[in-house]
Design a protein around this motif. Structure first.
Motif, PDB file in Angstrom:
ATOM      1  N   ASP A   1      -0.913   2.701  -5.314  1.00  0.00           N
ATOM      2  CA  ASP A   1      -0.530   4.046  -4.896  1.00  0.00           C
ATOM      3  C   ASP A   1      -1.537   5.201  -5.579  1.00  0.00           C
ATOM      4  O   ASP A   1      -2.514   4.896  -6.404  1.00  0.00           O
ATOM      5  N   VAL A   2      -1.641   6.192  -4.753  1.00  0.00           N
ATOM      6  CA  VAL A   2      -2.547   7.409  -5.266  1.00  0.00           C
ATOM      7  C   VAL A   2      -1.942   7.928  -6.555  1.00  0.00           C
ATOM      8  O   VAL A   2      -2.627   8.610  -6.956  1.00  0.00           O
ATOM      9  N   SER A   3      -0.635   8.010  -6.808  1.00  0.00           N
ATOM     10  CA  SER A   3       0.026   8.568  -7.804  1.00  0.00           C
ATOM     11  C   SER A   3      -0.001   7.718  -8.911  1.00  0.00           C
ATOM     12  O   SER A   3       0.672   6.814  -8.889  1.00  0.00           O
TER      13      SER A   3
ATOM     14  N   LEU B   1       1.084  -1.092  -0.022  1.00  0.00           N
ATOM     15  CA  LEU B   1      -0.039  -0.027   0.009  1.00  0.00           C
ATOM     16  C   LEU B   1       0.983   1.125  -0.086  1.00  0.00           C
ATOM     17  O   LEU B   1       1.736   1.401   0.889  1.00  0.00           O
ATOM     18  N   GLY B   2       0.819   2.096  -1.181  1.00  0.00           N
ATOM     19  CA  GLY B   2       1.712   3.352  -1.195  1.00  0.00           C
ATOM     20  C   GLY B   2       3.015   2.682  -1.785  1.00  0.00           C
ATOM     21  O   GLY B   2       3.998   2.778  -1.335  1.00  0.00           O
ATOM     22  N   CYS B   3       2.843   1.917  -2.793  1.00  0.00           N
ATOM     23  CA  CYS B   3       4.064   1.264  -3.511  1.00  0.00           C
ATOM     24  C   CYS B   3       4.864   2.101  -4.229  1.00  0.00           C
ATOM     25  O   CYS B   3       6.322   1.709  -4.326  1.00  0.00           O
TER      26      CYS B   3
ATOM     27  N   GLU C   1       7.159   3.284   4.399  1.00  0.00           N
ATOM     28  CA  GLU C   1       7.466   4.639   4.596  1.00  0.00           C
ATOM     29  C   GLU C   1       6.275   5.616   3.823  1.00  0.00           C
ATOM     30  O   GLU C   1       6.659   6.250   3.095  1.00  0.00           O
ATOM     31  N   VAL C   2       4.821   5.293   4.336  1.00  0.00           N
ATOM     32  CA  VAL C   2       3.984   5.879   3.790  1.00  0.00           C
ATOM     33  C   VAL C   2       3.186   6.902   4.876  1.00  0.00           C
ATOM     34  O   VAL C   2       2.955   7.830   4.422  1.00  0.00           O
ATOM     35  N   VAL C   3       2.840   6.176   6.141  1.00  0.00           N
ATOM     36  CA  VAL C   3       1.965   6.934   6.751  1.00  0.00           C
ATOM     37  C   VAL C   3       2.553   8.472   7.179  1.00  0.00           C
ATOM     38  O   VAL C   3       1.833   9.423   7.310  1.00  0.00           O
TER      39      VAL C   3
ATOM     40  N   GLN D   1      -4.460   1.978  -8.971  1.00  0.00           N
ATOM     41  CA  GLN D   1      -4.542   3.194  -8.490  1.00  0.00           C
ATOM     42  C   GLN D   1      -5.499   3.523  -7.231  1.00  0.00           C
ATOM     43  O   GLN D   1      -6.698   3.196  -7.484  1.00  0.00           O
ATOM     44  N   GLY D   2      -5.281   3.659  -5.987  1.00  0.00           N
ATOM     45  CA  GLY D   2      -6.190   3.879  -5.012  1.00  0.00           C
ATOM     46  C   GLY D   2      -5.699   4.871  -3.896  1.00  0.00           C
ATOM     47  O   GLY D   2      -4.627   5.053  -3.841  1.00  0.00           O
ATOM     48  N   ALA D   3      -6.542   5.571  -3.113  1.00  0.00           N
ATOM     49  CA  ALA D   3      -6.142   6.160  -2.160  1.00  0.00           C
ATOM     50  C   ALA D   3      -6.619   5.254  -0.824  1.00  0.00           C
ATOM     51  O   ALA D   3      -7.620   4.932  -0.421  1.00  0.00           O
TER      52      ALA D   3
HETATM   53  N1  SAH Z   1       6.458   2.404  -0.218  1.00  0.00           N
HETATM   54  C1  SAH Z   1       7.389   3.060  -1.320  1.00  0.00           C
HETATM   55  C2  SAH Z   1       7.207   4.724  -1.342  1.00  0.00           C
HETATM   56  C3  SAH Z   1       7.265   5.444  -0.346  1.00  0.00           C
HETATM   57  S1  SAH Z   1       6.859   7.221  -0.594  1.00  0.00           S
HETATM   58  C4  SAH Z   1       8.847   3.062  -0.600  1.00  0.00           C
HETATM   59  O1  SAH Z   1       9.013   2.906   0.594  1.00  0.00           O
HETATM   60  O2  SAH Z   1       9.802   3.370  -1.398  1.00  0.00           O
HETATM   61  C5  SAH Z   1       5.086   7.162  -0.003  1.00  0.00           C
HETATM   62  C6  SAH Z   1       4.144   6.815  -1.105  1.00  0.00           C
HETATM   63  O3  SAH Z   1       2.811   6.865  -0.651  1.00  0.00           O
HETATM   64  C7  SAH Z   1       4.170   7.477  -2.371  1.00  0.00           C
HETATM   65  O4  SAH Z   1       4.258   6.901  -3.467  1.00  0.00           O
HETATM   66  C8  SAH Z   1       2.729   8.284  -2.340  1.00  0.00           C
HETATM   67  O5  SAH Z   1       2.147   8.557  -3.399  1.00  0.00           O
HETATM   68  C9  SAH Z   1       1.935   7.389  -1.445  1.00  0.00           C
HETATM   69  N2  SAH Z   1       0.839   8.099  -0.827  1.00  0.00           N
HETATM   70  C10 SAH Z   1       0.632   8.872  -0.044  1.00  0.00           C
HETATM   71  N3  SAH Z   1      -0.517   9.150   0.426  1.00  0.00           N
HETATM   72  C11 SAH Z   1      -1.337   8.038   0.039  1.00  0.00           C
HETATM   73  C12 SAH Z   1      -2.621   7.875  -0.050  1.00  0.00           C
HETATM   74  N4  SAH Z   1      -3.433   8.685   0.611  1.00  0.00           N
HETATM   75  N5  SAH Z   1      -2.916   6.850  -0.676  1.00  0.00           N
HETATM   76  C13 SAH Z   1      -2.312   5.952  -1.432  1.00  0.00           C
HETATM   77  N6  SAH Z   1      -0.897   6.251  -1.598  1.00  0.00           N
HETATM   78  C14 SAH Z   1      -0.358   7.318  -1.019  1.00  0.00           C
END
Ligand code: SAH
Length: 456
Positions: free
Chosen positions: A308-310, A284-286, A358-360, A338-340
């Motif tokens: 990922d959201v992006s 999640l947030g890949c 590394e997402v939260v 793609q998802g949030a």
């Molecule tokens: N997990 C990866 C990327 C970390 S960067 C690594 O460790 O390398 C954080 C990622 O979270 C970014 O790609 C960003 O787009 C995603 N992100 C941030 N907020 C988000 C949300 N609300 N929903 C989904 N993805 C999200």
């Protein structure tokens, strides 16, 4: 519209070399919206000034806009001919393109060196007042003089939205030009030209080196991209990815062999997934898919999903995994979508393990409860493997003033992380085991914190 660039670096006439424009000549450069002229009102050894004058032709500009269905009078009658604006930024980029790239064969050392510069723009539209000019330029090392221009000298009507801007500082000329190129349209906040699909690329090319560290990078990005939510999100994510490299560069170098922290993180997460015996994993947030790439190599995993959201990150991930070239059976194991994480999504459910690496810390604290609910309350995987920085470790990074990534919204100490984990477990019926990743400092702990959550 007028911009002057002055240096007192001796010999000052070297400015002609740096700008690739001879001080003795007056040169004209035709733009689609008018004519740019470069000349030197003063040029001696101690002080040299180059002037860029932009004559905007509103009629030519309106006519060249075949894409626009807006034939309003305002296209022909407006302040464009007089006020410096995004167009000056465009002309500057075009006329001084080699200087902006930092290239100067005859004076390369000088092109690489910060020199004393004064940039002046006598009339500059400045949305949000002169305060914005200070906020944009001061973090870049400029001394800013932004004097509001009154609407009328005789009548007491107050100030117009224009300022007289003077920037002085010791800055590399290429940086100064790139900063103006990005920040003029940001100040003006109305782009007078067609925005192409490569707008984010342009921003990152001009801003990559300094925008990442800029405290107003969100404002800059949003305004530069004309408030497009999609482009802004893409740009911020890509900036954050640049930040990944910053983090690696900041890693203190222990004696002997050094494994980048993000590789150590991947190793640690993979080891946990192995321990858990997970056969299906959702990342999640890949981001750009570095972990997914490692997951794909594991034959024990039947189902691998990246979210990922992006959309930009997902494209990068797809390319990294080589999805198009992959054999069908192999490709069937992998899904990207793609998802949030702040919104309920059935597609997140049904996995042995979810990874939140590394997402939260990229999520505003007030939106964190939404993620807790979506991941722990609704998706409810058997295990959640979550990593986040340990803020106590930050003073081991030389030169790090704020957070580790410019896009981080917070960073937790070990105690803060533990408190959060315990609460989430209590609310959603999980147990947690907290570990560290990376070289442990006896006082500060490890650089990365790892929480392994198991559904109770
Ligand atoms: N997990 C990866 C990327 C970390 S960067 C690594 O460790 O390398 C954080 C990622 O979270 C970014 O790609 C960003 O787009 C995603 N992100 C941030 N907020 C988000 C949300 N609300 N929903 C989904 N993805 C999200």
């Amino acid at each position: 519209m007028l911009l002057t660039i002055t240096t007192t670096h001796v010999p000052a006439t070297d400015l002609g070399h740096l700008l690739h424009k001879h001080p003795d000549r007056v040169q004209e450069f035709r733009q689609s919206f008018g004519t740019a002229t470069v000349f030197y009102p003063e040029a001696d050894d101690r002080r040299c000034t180059a002037a860029l004058v932009l004559d905007v032709d509103p009629v030519r500009m309106a006519r060249s806009r075949t894409k626009s269905a807006d034939f309003s009078l305002a296209q022909y009658v407006n302040d464009r001919p007089y006020a410096a604006s995004s167009l000056l930024g465009v002309a500057l980029a075009d006329v001084f393109s080699t200087a902006r790239a930092g290239i100067c064969k005859s004076r390369q050392d000088l092109a690489d060196t910060p020199i004393p510069l004064e940039l002046a723009i006598p009339v500059l539209p400045c949305r949000g007042g002169s305060d914005v000019a200070h906020r944009l330029f001061e973090p870049l090392g400029w001394t800013v003089d932004a004097v509001p221009i009154p609407l009328d000298d005789d009548l007491d009507w107050g100030d117009s939205r224009y300022v007289r801007l003077t920037l002085s500082g010791t800055v590399r000329l290429a940086d100064a030009l790139n900063q103006l190129h990005v920040l003029l349209p940001v100040l003006d906040e109305s782009k007078h030209y067609w925005q192409g699909a490569d707008e984010v690329d342009k921003l990152l090319r001009s801003g990559g080196s300094w925008l990442l560290e800029h405290p107003e990078r969100e404002l800059i990005t949003r305004r530069y991209l004309a408030r497009s939510d999609r482009l802004t999100a893409d740009a911020l994510v890509r900036l954050a990815e640049l930040g990944d490299d910053v983090e690696e560069a900041l890693e203190p170098e222990p004696s002997g062999r050094r494994v980048a922290l993000n590789v150590q993180r991947h190793d640690a997460v993979l080891a946990v997934l192995e321990e858990l015996g997970a056969r299906s994993v959702i990342d999640l947030g890949c981001g750009g898919g570095r972990l997914l790439q490692r997951l794909v190599e594991r034959p024990g995993l039947d189902r691998i999903t990246g979210v990922d959201v992006s959309s930009t990150s997902l494209r990068v991930a797809g390319r990294r995994l080589g999805l198009e070239r992959m054999a069908e059976r192999q490709a069937e194991r992998i899904t990207l979508f793609q998802g949030a994480l702040t919104y309920t999504d059935e597609r997140f459910a049904g996995y042995d393990a979810a990874v939140l690496m590394e997402v939260v810390e990229h999520v505003d604290p007030e939106r964190l409860p939404a993620i807790e609910r979506v991941v722990f309350g609704q998706a409810r995987p058997a295990a959640v493997v979550l990593t986040t920085p340990n803020s106590e470790y930050n003073d081991r990074y030389d030169g790090l003033a704020g957070f580790r990534h410019p896009d981080h919204r917070f960073e937790w100490s070990r105690a803060e992380f533990a408190t959060w984990c315990e609460r989430v477990c209590a609310e959603h019926g999980y147990t947690v085991e907290i570990r560290g990743i990376g070289d442990v400092d006896p006082d500060r702990g490890a650089p990365t914190q790892l929480g392994v959550f198991r559904r109770a």
